[in-house]
Write a protein that holds these residues in place. Sequence first.
Motif, short mmCIF file in Angstrom:
data_model
loop_
_atom_site.label_atom_id
_atom_site.label_comp_id
_atom_site.label_asym_id
_atom_site.label_seq_id
_atom_site.Cartn_x
_atom_site.Cartn_y
_atom_site.Cartn_z
N LEU B 524 37.94 43.71 41.14
CA LEU B 524 38.38 42.39 41.63
C LEU B 524 39.09 41.59 40.52
O LEU B 524 40.03 40.84 40.81
N LEU B 525 38.65 41.83 39.28
CA LEU B 525 39.34 41.19 38.17
C LEU B 525 40.78 41.70 38.08
O LEU B 525 41.74 40.92 37.93
N GLY B 526 40.91 43.03 38.21
CA GLY B 526 42.24 43.64 38.22
C GLY B 526 43.08 43.11 39.38
O GLY B 526 44.28 42.85 39.24
N TRP B 527 42.42 42.95 40.52
CA TRP B 527 43.08 42.45 41.73
C TRP B 527 43.62 41.03 41.49
O TRP B 527 44.75 40.70 41.83
N TYR B 528 42.78 40.24 40.88
CA TYR B 528 43.16 38.85 40.57
C TYR B 528 44.31 38.81 39.57
O TYR B 528 45.29 38.07 39.74
N LEU B 529 44.21 39.66 38.53
CA LEU B 529 45.23 39.66 37.48
C LEU B 529 46.57 40.21 37.97
O LEU B 529 47.62 39.90 37.43
N THR B 530 46.52 41.07 39.00
CA THR B 530 47.77 41.64 39.54
C THR B 530 48.27 40.88 40.76
O THR B 530 48.90 41.45 41.65
N ASN B 531 47.90 39.61 40.80
CA ASN B 531 48.33 38.74 41.91
C ASN B 531 47.94 39.29 43.28
O ASN B 531 48.78 39.41 44.19
N THR B 532 46.66 39.67 43.39
CA THR B 532 46.08 40.19 44.65
C THR B 532 46.89 41.34 45.25
O THR B 532 47.18 41.36 46.46
N SER B 533 47.23 42.29 44.38
CA SER B 533 47.95 43.47 44.90
C SER B 533 47.00 44.32 45.74
O SER B 533 45.86 44.57 45.34
N TRP B 534 47.46 44.77 46.91
CA TRP B 534 46.59 45.47 47.86
C TRP B 534 46.07 46.78 47.29
O TRP B 534 44.99 47.23 47.62
N TYR B 535 46.88 47.41 46.37
CA TYR B 535 46.45 48.72 45.89
C TYR B 535 45.18 48.63 45.02
O TYR B 535 44.41 49.59 44.92
N MET B 536 44.95 47.46 44.40
CA MET B 536 43.72 47.31 43.61
C MET B 536 42.49 47.32 44.54
O MET B 536 41.44 47.89 44.20
N LEU B 537 42.64 46.68 45.71
CA LEU B 537 41.53 46.71 46.67
C LEU B 537 41.30 48.13 47.19
O LEU B 537 40.17 48.58 47.41
N LEU B 538 42.43 48.83 47.38
CA LEU B 538 42.33 50.23 47.84
C LEU B 538 41.56 51.07 46.82
O LEU B 538 40.65 51.83 47.17
#
Lengths: 245, 572
Positions: B524-538
Amino acid sequence: MIRLTNVSKTYAKSTVKAVEDLTLEIKDGEIFGFLGPNGAGKSTTIKMITGILSPDSGVIEVDGINIAENPIAAKSLIGFVPDNHETYETLKGIEYLNFIGTMYNIPSELLKQRVSEYAEMFGLTDALPNMISSYSHGMKQKLMVIAALIHEPKVWILDEPLTGLDPQSAFQLKQLMRKHAEQGNTVFFSSHVIDVVEKVCDRIGIINHGKLVTVDTLDNIRQDENVSLESLFLTITADGTDSVK
Amino acid sequence: MKKFLSLVKLLFVQQYRTKPTEGKKRRGGTIATYIILAVCFTPMLISIAIAMYGVGKISQGLEGGGTNICAMLIFISQGAVLLFGIPTLISNVFTVKDADKLLFLPIRSSTIFAAKLTVAYLNEVITTAVMLVFMLLPFGIGYSAPVGFYFLLLLALVLIPMLPMLLGSIIAVPMSALITKIGKNGVVKTILQVLMFAIIMGAYMFAMYEFGFIGGSEEGDPTDMAQMLLDKLQGMGAMMKYVHSDYTLAAAMLGSTFSVVIVNLLISVAENALLVALVIAMSLPFYHRMLTTSVEGVGGRSRRKAAKVTLEVKNKGVVKELIFTDLKRVMRESQMGFQCIMSLIMLPLMVVVFYFCFNISGEGDQSIVEMFKGQALYQGIAPIIFLSYMSLLGMSSNVLGIYPISRENKAIYLVKSLPVSFNKYLLAKVILATAVMVISDFVMCVLIVALFGVKWYFGLAMWFAMAALGFGGMCITTLIDLKSPKLGWTNFNQSLKNAKNSWMALLVAFVVSLVLGTISGVCLLGWYLTNTSWYMLLIMWVLIIGASVGFAAVSYKIMTKNAQRHFDNIEP
């Protein structure tokens, strides 16, 4: 055939040996009576033969199969009637027999045929659709006997099997035991009713304080023809393990 | 009288006595449990006492309102006494299980009935005492009640259980008759129990909603809360004249003159005596009927049933047979069945309760749930929180997974004598426990998607992860139970006293949640830092599902590796 070689067992919560260095062989075609007072080690021996308890030392073989090394194959050969009636009380009689039949891999058609046959023989057909918890003591015993015989095992191990049975069913079971032995199979029979043991068994073993006190045919044990098995049993078990050999 | 008192003593002591063999260790565990319960409940009881003190204070200013409110509090206490007392009433008086132990003794059956009724009454007195200490006593102090109030509290202790006894009998007589009619059908009994629980739970939720404890928009100021409670009580208090025995007791307790106290007291005692007479008149014939049924049976029913049913015999395969046999046994044993169904429906129910709690309107008429939904991080974080919640509570509350071996009880010898691989037997146990959880998890995921607006594909991912985690958790808890099964119980609640299993299951679930939290936290930290990129959630969900499947595989391996040894050590 059942063979026990130097079998010993001490329960985890006890320091006393329940069974000590027991060596015994029950041959094919034989009805063997196993006698002993309460707490002598009868049930422990039976539990070890059936694989319920593991011995601390020694070897147990059922029809040449070591039960410790190959428990599934050995257990498949045994039909067991326990002395208590602790079973799946919330199952119906028919469901219990179905369960046992499946555990012993009996095909459906054969299972159906044997259920009908034995239920008819012991007069339990009408009660089978009912819950076991509603059964009387004798009905539960009949169910246990049917469940033990349903896979036609080579070795029967019967712990107090006649307790609670009506005279007709007791007679039927004794007939079945004799027939089973005559077919070259083994019957291991434990009872407190000495008269029955005297009439039914080919050979008798008496256990006391975990040790086998004597094992032989009834005539050889008695030596003196006028002595009843009952008085002999009382003498042997009252005087300790070494008094009579 | 001597026989009656001996019987009362025997029955009363018996229900609280533990086995002498359980020793100091077990007693220590029981004391620890009571301490934990006390720690949990004391703040709640103290809060009630403070609120009641506040109610008493405000009631001072009301003209004649004190009596109505005191009567209302007595009535509320009676509600609690009824709720806690009815199981004892049913099991003591209306379920005749000990006829064979008592009927051969030279005691009249009416004496046995009186003793049983007295034991039920004494149990209700205990609950009454708690209610008096935490409700009526603080109310009296707040109200500055006369000295007589405190003396009459002792009489109230004796009188308050009378009405619950009557109401309990009115409920218990048809219930017991119905249960007797059902006979041995454990499944119907279980459903009946669950329905009763649902009705009581529904009534409780309704009451909470009515009092404004859930829902609505009130702020939590203590003074407003007391005033609000008072308004509700006063409104309902006006109805109290219909419960006349309570009203007269309250009038006696708060009476300012001797004559008012005496007159009301005499009326109340007389009315309560009438209630006792009604209880006996209603219960005694029913008790005699139950006694006859228990001794003579229901008559011919089983034979009629046998004639209709044909014997159905089929070999279903070992694992399938083990699973279905186990399921039938669980469902037909009322205590086990109840626990099982409750663990199945409790967690989804909690989701619904959460929804109602979070659906309170905040500022600008937007509920908390709506506010959360609008946040950018909601779809990332919410499913993880729910997943942790489900794994934590699901694993630790599933009685099928926590007590798989203990529930075999004395019939364990049968399992040991069957020619079935123990691994197959264990697999059947774990599959059954997991299946119950998977159904419960599915309902929860649907509710979470529907009520909390979580995207359906996250709901699906949660369900997959939960199924694997559930399987793994059940393997571990099965192994824990296998190491020290609680065999030899006479009713399933005795087995449940083996609290160690539940705590260990909770610990396992906690560790699992911690691992999940760590994985998702990093992602989720990565998701936040990558401007909520969907692939981080994947990536996060792939990792979570992968870790869950890995946990299931490793747990199964650990279980099968060690199980046989532990199983061999069980000495039935």
